[in-house]
Design a protein around this motif. Sequence first.
Motif, PDB file in Angstrom:
ATOM      1  N   TYR A  23       0.842  -1.193   0.000  1.00  0.00           N
ATOM      2  CA  TYR A  23       0.000   0.000   0.000  1.00  0.00           C
ATOM      3  C   TYR A  23       0.879   1.246   0.000  1.00  0.00           C
ATOM      4  O   TYR A  23       1.891   1.293   0.708  1.00  0.00           O
ATOM      5  CB  TYR A  23      -0.920   0.011   1.229  1.00  0.00           C
ATOM      6  CG  TYR A  23      -1.828  -1.193   1.302  1.00  0.00           C
ATOM      7  CD1 TYR A  23      -3.087  -1.180   0.698  1.00  0.00           C
ATOM      8  CD2 TYR A  23      -1.418  -2.357   1.958  1.00  0.00           C
ATOM      9  CE1 TYR A  23      -3.918  -2.297   0.747  1.00  0.00           C
ATOM     10  CE2 TYR A  23      -2.244  -3.475   2.016  1.00  0.00           C
ATOM     11  CZ  TYR A  23      -3.482  -3.439   1.413  1.00  0.00           C
ATOM     12  OH  TYR A  23      -4.306  -4.549   1.457  1.00  0.00           O
ATOM     13  N   PHE A  35      -3.952   6.254   0.799  1.00  0.00           N
ATOM     14  CA  PHE A  35      -3.291   4.960   0.637  1.00  0.00           C
ATOM     15  C   PHE A  35      -4.156   4.040  -0.208  1.00  0.00           C
ATOM     16  O   PHE A  35      -5.355   3.889   0.029  1.00  0.00           O
ATOM     17  CB  PHE A  35      -3.034   4.322   2.005  1.00  0.00           C
ATOM     18  CG  PHE A  35      -1.890   4.941   2.753  1.00  0.00           C
ATOM     19  CD1 PHE A  35      -0.575   4.630   2.429  1.00  0.00           C
ATOM     20  CD2 PHE A  35      -2.129   5.844   3.770  1.00  0.00           C
ATOM     21  CE1 PHE A  35       0.484   5.210   3.117  1.00  0.00           C
ATOM     22  CE2 PHE A  35      -1.069   6.428   4.468  1.00  0.00           C
ATOM     23  CZ  PHE A  35       0.238   6.107   4.137  1.00  0.00           C
ATOM     24  N   GLN A  36      -3.523   3.427  -1.211  1.00  0.00           N
ATOM     25  CA  GLN A  36      -4.200   2.457  -2.059  1.00  0.00           C
ATOM     26  C   GLN A  36      -3.300   1.240  -2.250  1.00  0.00           C
ATOM     27  O   GLN A  36      -2.078   1.323  -2.144  1.00  0.00           O
ATOM     28  CB  GLN A  36      -4.526   3.061  -3.428  1.00  0.00           C
ATOM     29  CG  GLN A  36      -5.569   4.157  -3.407  1.00  0.00           C
ATOM     30  CD  GLN A  36      -5.916   4.643  -4.810  1.00  0.00           C
ATOM     31  OE1 GLN A  36      -5.718   3.927  -5.795  1.00  0.00           O
ATOM     32  NE2 GLN A  36      -6.431   5.851  -4.904  1.00  0.00           N
ATOM     33  N   LYS A  37      -3.926   0.116  -2.539  1.00  0.00           N
ATOM     34  CA  LYS A  37      -3.168  -1.102  -2.813  1.00  0.00           C
ATOM     35  C   LYS A  37      -2.482  -0.976  -4.168  1.00  0.00           C
ATOM     36  O   LYS A  37      -3.095  -0.555  -5.145  1.00  0.00           O
ATOM     37  CB  LYS A  37      -4.088  -2.316  -2.795  1.00  0.00           C
ATOM     38  CG  LYS A  37      -3.349  -3.646  -2.940  1.00  0.00           C
ATOM     39  CD  LYS A  37      -4.313  -4.821  -2.821  1.00  0.00           C
ATOM     40  CE  LYS A  37      -3.566  -6.139  -2.963  1.00  0.00           C
ATOM     41  NZ  LYS A  37      -4.499  -7.298  -2.851  1.00  0.00           N
ATOM     42  N   TRP A  38      -1.208  -1.343  -4.216  1.00  0.00           N
ATOM     43  CA  TRP A  38      -0.450  -1.235  -5.461  1.00  0.00           C
ATOM     44  C   TRP A  38      -0.950  -2.249  -6.474  1.00  0.00           C
ATOM     45  O   TRP A  38      -1.211  -3.406  -6.168  1.00  0.00           O
ATOM     46  CB  TRP A  38       1.040  -1.480  -5.207  1.00  0.00           C
ATOM     47  CG  TRP A  38       1.849  -1.414  -6.469  1.00  0.00           C
ATOM     48  CD1 TRP A  38       2.428  -0.322  -7.031  1.00  0.00           C
ATOM     49  CD2 TRP A  38       2.134  -2.517  -7.362  1.00  0.00           C
ATOM     50  NE1 TRP A  38       3.057  -0.655  -8.216  1.00  0.00           N
ATOM     51  CE2 TRP A  38       2.893  -1.998  -8.440  1.00  0.00           C
ATOM     52  CE3 TRP A  38       1.813  -3.875  -7.350  1.00  0.00           C
ATOM     53  CZ2 TRP A  38       3.351  -2.801  -9.484  1.00  0.00           C
ATOM     54  CZ3 TRP A  38       2.250  -4.677  -8.394  1.00  0.00           C
ATOM     55  CH2 TRP A  38       3.022  -4.132  -9.447  1.00  0.00           C
ATOM     56  N   THR A  42       0.134   1.680 -10.931  1.00  0.00           N
ATOM     57  CA  THR A  42      -0.129   2.607  -9.830  1.00  0.00           C
ATOM     58  C   THR A  42       1.060   3.541  -9.656  1.00  0.00           C
ATOM     59  O   THR A  42       2.205   3.109  -9.635  1.00  0.00           O
ATOM     60  CB  THR A  42      -0.364   1.837  -8.513  1.00  0.00           C
ATOM     61  OG1 THR A  42      -1.499   0.986  -8.672  1.00  0.00           O
ATOM     62  CG2 THR A  42      -0.609   2.795  -7.363  1.00  0.00           C
ATOM     63  N   PHE A  57      -4.931   0.697   8.707  1.00  0.00           N
ATOM     64  CA  PHE A  57      -4.460  -0.653   8.396  1.00  0.00           C
ATOM     65  C   PHE A  57      -4.440  -1.557   9.626  1.00  0.00           C
ATOM     66  O   PHE A  57      -4.508  -2.777   9.505  1.00  0.00           O
ATOM     67  CB  PHE A  57      -3.055  -0.598   7.786  1.00  0.00           C
ATOM     68  CG  PHE A  57      -3.024   0.027   6.418  1.00  0.00           C
ATOM     69  CD1 PHE A  57      -3.464  -0.671   5.308  1.00  0.00           C
ATOM     70  CD2 PHE A  57      -2.577   1.330   6.240  1.00  0.00           C
ATOM     71  CE1 PHE A  57      -3.447  -0.090   4.048  1.00  0.00           C
ATOM     72  CE2 PHE A  57      -2.550   1.915   4.984  1.00  0.00           C
ATOM     73  CZ  PHE A  57      -2.990   1.208   3.885  1.00  0.00           C
ATOM     74  N   ILE A  89       3.384  -1.182   4.071  1.00  0.00           N
ATOM     75  CA  ILE A  89       2.862   0.178   3.867  1.00  0.00           C
ATOM     76  C   ILE A  89       4.063   1.079   3.593  1.00  0.00           C
ATOM     77  O   ILE A  89       4.937   1.240   4.451  1.00  0.00           O
ATOM     78  CB  ILE A  89       2.113   0.717   5.100  1.00  0.00           C
ATOM     79  CG1 ILE A  89       1.181  -0.337   5.667  1.00  0.00           C
ATOM     80  CG2 ILE A  89       1.349   1.982   4.737  1.00  0.00           C
ATOM     81  CD1 ILE A  89       0.574   0.060   6.997  1.00  0.00           C
TER      82      ILE A  89
END
Length: 283
Positions: A23, A35-38, A42, A57, A89
């Motif tokens: 993230y 924050f976003q999931k890779w 991205t 998280f 993270i």
Amino acid sequence: MLSISKDKIDSLFELIGSKQPLYLPVDNNAGTADFQKWEKGTKFSSALKTVRSAKDFFFPKTEHMVSYQMNGQEVKVEDPRKDVEDFVIFGVRACDAKGFECIDGVYLNMNPVDSYYKNRRDHGTVIVLACNEPAKTCFCTSYKIDPTLASPAGDVSCWLADDKYYFQANTEKGKAFVENAKSVLADAADSAVEAVKKDIAAKVEKLPFAHIDLSKVGDVKPEQMMKIFNSKVWTKVSEACVGCGTCTYVCPTCMCFDVRDFKTNNGIRQIRCWDSCMFNDFT
């Protein structure tokens, strides 16, 4: 110390993201970052701060705690907890990382330990990124938080200097991260990092709130608490408050929660959700 060129940072993300969830701060349509999931493609945001703290998280907004299934007079308790897979993270700032310590103090260092929170903390690797350009509203040093990361913060400390990202492992989880990333990282001297630390420290020293006096808050004696609590200053400050609770939701140290029960077709589902001391029906 290990490093990677800024223009090759995507190769690091791809390597880590292919092994476990990663993230990182990503720009969104609202003109801010979160924050976003890779995923492939991205792009890491250069924003100083994300909209929300990384505490999400480890202490999510809602969490399924337990279920009770009922069949006549028979009650069956179901524990929904499962081991969380390891995750990383990237890009947490020093102030947010310091916030973890406050929540750890309640959920990990008191009896009983919060097993839901501990499950996530044990599996999460936090990479803290130094702040090359602190905002004018920053006041981290007033709380003895070091934005230069001269003191270890997170599992891995990271600096951007001379168009390279430099990494230093601080914990066993940090060492494991560096080991997994070695194929795209190169050995590097720390001279560039020392130079950027001095540059950050000089910028922070000039900020408006760099030397704000917090003695009336941080060194309050118990017998003084009620006097401060009943101060007329809060009446004026509260005039603009509509009780939405957003200030506590985005705060990296807020850890209040409520527990609610929801009836299902054959039982009860118990949920923990964020709460706020700014709500008029709190407690």
